[in-house]
Motif scaffolding. Structure first.
Motif, mmCIF file in Angstrom:
data_model
loop_
_atom_site.group_PDB
_atom_site.id
_atom_site.type_symbol
_atom_site.label_atom_id
_atom_site.label_comp_id
_atom_site.label_asym_id
_atom_site.label_seq_id
_atom_site.Cartn_x
_atom_site.Cartn_y
_atom_site.Cartn_z
ATOM 1 N N ALA A 11 46.851 58.844 20.083
ATOM 2 C CA ALA A 11 47.892 58.504 21.061
ATOM 3 C C ALA A 11 47.369 57.424 22.011
ATOM 4 N N PRO A 12 48.231 56.507 22.432
ATOM 5 C CA PRO A 12 47.773 55.428 23.323
ATOM 6 C C PRO A 12 47.248 55.932 24.659
ATOM 7 N N TRP A 13 47.672 57.134 25.065
ATOM 8 C CA TRP A 13 47.244 57.685 26.344
ATOM 9 C C TRP A 13 45.980 58.542 26.223
ATOM 10 N N TRP A 14 45.441 58.702 25.011
ATOM 11 C CA TRP A 14 44.270 59.571 24.854
ATOM 12 C C TRP A 14 43.103 59.001 25.660
ATOM 13 N N PRO A 15 42.519 59.796 26.561
ATOM 14 C CA PRO A 15 41.534 59.259 27.505
ATOM 15 C C PRO A 15 40.101 59.398 27.017
ATOM 16 N N GLU A 16 39.213 58.697 27.708
ATOM 17 C CA GLU A 16 37.780 58.898 27.509
ATOM 18 C C GLU A 16 37.260 60.067 28.353
ATOM 19 N N ALA A 17 38.023 60.424 29.392
ATOM 20 C CA ALA A 17 37.606 61.523 30.263
ATOM 21 C C ALA A 17 38.806 62.010 31.054
ATOM 22 N N VAL A 18 38.654 63.181 31.663
ATOM 23 C CA VAL A 18 39.749 63.768 32.431
ATOM 24 C C VAL A 18 39.188 64.464 33.664
ATOM 25 N N VAL A 19 39.961 64.391 34.748
ATOM 26 C CA VAL A 19 39.648 65.108 35.987
ATOM 27 C C VAL A 19 40.817 66.050 36.269
ATOM 28 N N LEU A 20 40.520 67.331 36.395
ATOM 29 C CA LEU A 20 41.543 68.344 36.643
ATOM 30 C C LEU A 20 41.272 68.978 37.997
ATOM 31 N N ALA A 21 42.209 68.842 38.910
ATOM 32 C CA ALA A 21 42.018 69.309 40.285
ATOM 33 C C ALA A 21 43.039 70.385 40.628
ATOM 34 N N GLY A 22 42.574 71.461 41.241
ATOM 35 C CA GLY A 22 43.485 72.513 41.684
ATOM 36 C C GLY A 22 44.212 73.192 40.549
ATOM 37 N N LEU A 23 43.544 73.389 39.416
ATOM 38 C CA LEU A 23 44.178 74.117 38.310
ATOM 39 C C LEU A 23 44.602 75.499 38.800
ATOM 40 N N PRO A 24 45.876 75.850 38.672
ATOM 41 C CA PRO A 24 46.358 77.113 39.236
ATOM 42 C C PRO A 24 46.280 78.269 38.248
ATOM 43 N N THR A 76 48.179 77.973 32.114
ATOM 44 C CA THR A 76 47.198 78.349 33.136
ATOM 45 C C THR A 76 46.010 79.112 32.557
ATOM 46 N N THR A 77 45.858 79.060 31.247
ATOM 47 C CA THR A 77 44.705 79.685 30.606
ATOM 48 C C THR A 77 43.661 78.613 30.337
ATOM 49 N N PRO A 78 42.547 78.602 31.070
ATOM 50 C CA PRO A 78 41.524 77.568 30.868
ATOM 51 C C PRO A 78 40.978 77.612 29.445
ATOM 52 N N THR A 79 40.811 76.439 28.851
ATOM 53 C CA THR A 79 40.333 76.360 27.469
ATOM 54 C C THR A 79 39.164 75.387 27.374
ATOM 55 N N PRO A 80 38.281 75.606 26.395
ATOM 56 C CA PRO A 80 37.168 74.675 26.182
ATOM 57 C C PRO A 80 37.667 73.341 25.634
ATOM 58 N N THR A 81 36.846 72.309 25.756
ATOM 59 C CA THR A 81 37.154 70.992 25.200
ATOM 60 C C THR A 81 35.861 70.228 25.011
ATOM 61 N N ASP A 82 35.876 69.278 24.074
ATOM 62 C CA ASP A 82 34.724 68.403 23.875
ATOM 63 C C ASP A 82 34.829 67.129 24.705
ATOM 64 N N LEU A 83 35.972 66.919 25.338
ATOM 65 C CA LEU A 83 36.189 65.714 26.129
ATOM 66 C C LEU A 83 35.421 65.822 27.455
ATOM 67 N N PRO A 84 34.795 64.744 27.915
ATOM 68 C CA PRO A 84 34.178 64.791 29.244
ATOM 69 C C PRO A 84 35.212 65.184 30.295
ATOM 70 N N ARG A 85 34.885 66.206 31.072
ATOM 71 C CA ARG A 85 35.889 66.791 31.967
ATOM 72 C C ARG A 85 35.245 67.232 33.269
ATOM 73 N N LEU A 86 35.835 66.809 34.367
ATOM 74 C CA LEU A 86 35.437 67.269 35.688
ATOM 75 C C LEU A 86 36.549 68.140 36.243
ATOM 76 N N ILE A 87 36.221 69.376 36.589
ATOM 77 C CA ILE A 87 37.181 70.297 37.188
ATOM 78 C C ILE A 87 36.812 70.485 38.648
ATOM 79 N N LEU A 88 37.785 70.295 39.527
ATOM 80 C CA LEU A 88 37.572 70.403 40.968
ATOM 81 C C LEU A 88 38.426 71.525 41.534
ATOM 82 N N ILE A 89 37.805 72.421 42.283
ATOM 83 C CA ILE A 89 38.558 73.461 42.983
ATOM 84 C C ILE A 89 37.998 73.617 44.388
ATOM 85 N N GLY A 90 38.863 74.040 45.305
ATOM 86 C CA GLY A 90 38.411 74.369 46.644
ATOM 87 C C GLY A 90 38.007 75.838 46.711
ATOM 88 N N ASP A 91 36.950 76.139 47.436
ATOM 89 C CA ASP A 91 36.530 77.543 47.493
ATOM 90 C C ASP A 91 37.443 78.383 48.386
#
Length: 248
Positions: free
Chosen positions: A106-119, A166-181
């Protein structure tokens, strides 16, 4: 409002990559003016989309719409690699689910992803706007942006997302997940387990931050964490700087 909000790299600098920002529940493009400006100042080309809709009872349709929106967003931008998707709240959940389809052509397929505030699947316990603001942020500037934005959909956090988003899943893509404590909507154990199962993922917890982790009081440090993550993409995900010795 325009279909997109763009933030351009400073004139004369080499573009370091392209970032598409996918907002979450209630948010508008205006929510990410501060983040977009900061990433653009570091020579990233940033485009903020409208928040995607989650069709009740039809997650598949919601994912198709997001894929189409991402494709359309790239039709009118000069793409500089790497392409990185940043999602917040429901935007993060939809981006995460879309990536699980593995459509690498897909043209939108990224090299990496940042996921913030996953609920988590639980909606926010917010009886009124003041309570929702407290869940989202303690940053006075961000609270003012949300309050003054007439297009912002108040009360949207009370509507839970489907469990399949809302079920977190593994991935091989470089991924940064950000959450507030201090985010009551975060499923921290689930995110930790998903990251442990993904060798190219990283979970960063922001001290004293709430649900709007990209825009809370710590937004400068969060933007720096994102930039640091993006810088490692060209270095095999090896940090550019490591602390050899420190007294704090």
């Amino acid at each position: 409002m325009s279909r997109y909000t763009d933030f351009h790299e400073p004139e004369g600098l080499r573009v370091r990559g392209t970032v598409l920002v996918v907002p979450g529940r209630g948010e508008t493009q205006a929510t990410y003016t501060r983040l977009g400006s900061r990433l653009a100042a570091d020579a990233y080309r940033v485009r903020v989309l409208d928040a995607p809709r989650v069709a009740p009872g039809d997650v598949a349709a919601s994912l198709e719409h997001l894929a189409a929106d991402l494709t359309a967003a790239l039709d009118t931008v000069v793409l500089a690699r790497p392409l990185v998707l940043i999602g917040a709240d429901s935007g993060a959940a939809l981006v995460s689910a879309l990536l699980q389809r593995g459509d690498t052509t897909a043209p939108w397929w990224p090299e990496a992803v940042v996921l913030a505030g996953l609920p988590s699947p639980v909606g926010a316990d917010a009886a009124d706007w003041a309570a929702e603001l407290d869940i989202r942020t303690t940053c006075p500037a961000h609270r003012a942006v949300l309050t003054d934005d007439t297009a912002f959909e108040r009360g949207s956090l009370r509507t839970p997302l489907p469990p399949e988003l809302t079920t977190p899943t593994p991935t091989d893509l470089p991924r940064l997940i950000l959450i507030g404590d201090q985010d009551p909507l975060a499923d921290r154990p689930g995110l930790t387990a998903a990251v442990h199962a993904s060798p190219r993922s990283r979970l960063s917890t922001v001290r004293d931050a709430h649900h709007d982790v990209l825009n809370d009081r710590q937004h400068r440090s969060v933007a720096a964490e994102i930039i640091s993550f993006l810088e490692t993409l060209g270095n095999g995900l090896v940090p550019i700087i490591t602390v050899e010795s420190s007294a704090w």
